[in-house]
Design an enzyme around this catalytic site. Structure first.
Site, PDB file in Angstrom:
ATOM      1  N   TYR A   1       2.198 -14.097 -14.280  1.00  0.00           N
ATOM      2  CA  TYR A   1       1.331 -13.250 -13.615  1.00  0.00           C
ATOM      3  C   TYR A   1      -0.295 -13.627 -14.062  1.00  0.00           C
ATOM      4  CZ  TYR A   1      -0.821  -8.648 -12.016  1.00  0.00           C
ATOM      5  OH  TYR A   1      -1.404  -7.602 -11.569  1.00  0.00           O
TER       6      TYR A   1
ATOM      7  N   ASP B   1       8.064  -8.646   3.495  1.00  0.00           N
ATOM      8  CA  ASP B   1       7.749  -9.085   2.277  1.00  0.00           C
ATOM      9  C   ASP B   1       6.524 -10.169   2.193  1.00  0.00           C
ATOM     10  OD1 ASP B   1       7.987 -10.532   0.054  1.00  0.00           O
ATOM     11  OD2 ASP B   1      10.196 -10.495  -0.080  1.00  0.00           O
ATOM     12  N   VAL B   2       5.519  -9.908   1.671  1.00  0.00           N
ATOM     13  CA  VAL B   2       4.340 -10.882   1.873  1.00  0.00           C
ATOM     14  C   VAL B   2       4.877 -12.388   1.161  1.00  0.00           C
ATOM     15  CG1 VAL B   2       2.709  -9.152   1.625  1.00  0.00           C
ATOM     16  CG2 VAL B   2       3.422 -10.433  -0.606  1.00  0.00           C
TER      17      VAL B   2
ATOM     18  N   ALA C   1      -0.936 -16.613 -11.484  1.00  0.00           N
ATOM     19  CA  ALA C   1      -1.024 -16.182 -10.235  1.00  0.00           C
ATOM     20  C   ALA C   1      -2.408 -15.691  -9.823  1.00  0.00           C
ATOM     21  CB  ALA C   1       0.059 -15.249  -9.790  1.00  0.00           C
TER      22      ALA C   1
ATOM     23  N   ALA D   1       0.725  -1.233  -0.123  1.00  0.00           N
ATOM     24  CA  ALA D   1      -0.097  -0.156  -0.110  1.00  0.00           C
ATOM     25  C   ALA D   1       0.788   1.273  -0.054  1.00  0.00           C
ATOM     26  CB  ALA D   1      -0.885  -0.049   1.169  1.00  0.00           C
ATOM     27  N   SER D   2       1.972   1.153  -0.344  1.00  0.00           N
ATOM     28  CA  SER D   2       2.966   2.364  -0.691  1.00  0.00           C
ATOM     29  C   SER D   2       2.643   3.266  -1.603  1.00  0.00           C
ATOM     30  CB  SER D   2       4.366   2.111  -0.253  1.00  0.00           C
ATOM     31  OG  SER D   2       4.798   1.473  -1.472  1.00  0.00           O
TER      32      SER D   2
ATOM     33  N   ASN E   1      -3.431  -6.924  -1.727  1.00  0.00           N
ATOM     34  CA  ASN E   1      -2.888  -6.122  -2.899  1.00  0.00           C
ATOM     35  C   ASN E   1      -1.706  -6.287  -3.278  1.00  0.00           C
ATOM     36  OD1 ASN E   1      -3.455  -3.668  -4.824  1.00  0.00           O
ATOM     37  ND2 ASN E   1      -1.826  -3.273  -3.624  1.00  0.00           N
TER      38      ASN E   1
END
Length: 240
Positions: free
Chosen positions: A151, A60-61, A154, A10-11, A86
């Site tokens: 992508y 880091d998720v 995923a 969210a940055s 997100n």
């Protein structure tokens, strides 16, 4: 007492818009980011200016130990009402030329990251018998896009996981949905040929992060209490 929303990645971009919109809706924010400290601090300042609290969580998720170290102490104190997954990453390229590293990293962040963050949060939501989980997928996961096999895989997996998790937790009043943005004005568009893309979009323009944030806001609101297991496409009509 304000409810809490945890927003990953969210940055900047869509994640930042979601965090700010949920703060405007009255949520205190747990704002996750990985590297962009200055961006996260700017979003945090915006949120505090609104009058809501913002707690920055740098992890880091895709790293389960990192997630555990950061989230466990927070979850021992409080449980978010809303979780927005997100955080995302692209490493585009034709599959014939794609490295195993680029395949694995994109799946680790976009799909395994969802698992790493959601498991500890939803486990605690079950105790409270309430919660909202919104996963940010992509039109790429609905249609497939050349050069994005990793992508697309995923994000398609994330849509499937959304449907299954929704069925698992519905009886505990936890609603799980996804949003699938199309072409949105973020840094991900910087190297794409917009002159070729825009004519394919029925609305004739790309979307904005705010338009995605508005949809997430709706799914986290009292107006969406009978919606679960769904994917809301936000794509200007490019895919229906």
């Amino acid at each position: 007492m304000p409810q809490i929303a945890l927003v990953t990645g969210a940055s900047k971009g869509i994640g930042a818009a979601i965090a700010i919109k949920l703060a405007e809706d009255g949520f205190d924010i747990w704002l996750n980011y990985r590297n962009d400290t200055s961006g996260a601090q700017a979003v945090s300042s915006h949120i505090t200016n609104i009058g809501r609290k913002c707690t920055l969580l740098q992890f880091d998720v895709s790293n389960p130990d990192d997630v555990e170290d950061s989230l466990a102490p927070m979850l021992d104190k409080d449980i978010p009402f809303a979780l927005v997954n997100n955080a995302g990453l692209t490493r585009d390229g034709l599959m014939m030329l794609m490295s195993s590293k680029d395949w694995e990293k994109v799946l680790q962040v976009n799909l395994t990251g969802f698992f790493n963050v959601t498991k500890p949060v939803v486990t605690r939501m079950l105790r409270k018998r309430q919660g909202r989980i919104v996963n940010v997928a992509s039109t790429s996961g609905e249609t497939g896009v050349p050069g994005q096999t990793n992508y697309s895989a995923a994000k398609a997996g994330l849509i499937g996981a959304t449907r299954s998790l929704a069925l698992e937790v519905a009886k505990r009043n936890i609603l799980v949905n996804a949003v699938a943005p199309g072409f949105i004005q973020t840094s991900m568009l910087d190297e794409l040929p917009l002159e070729d893309i825009i004519p394919r979009i029925p609305l004739g323009r790309v979307g904005t992060p705010q338009e995605v944030a508005n949809a997430v806001s709706f799914l986290c609101s009292p107006m969406a209490t009978y919606i679960t297991g769904q994917t809301l496409s936000i794509n200007g009509g490019i895919y229906t």
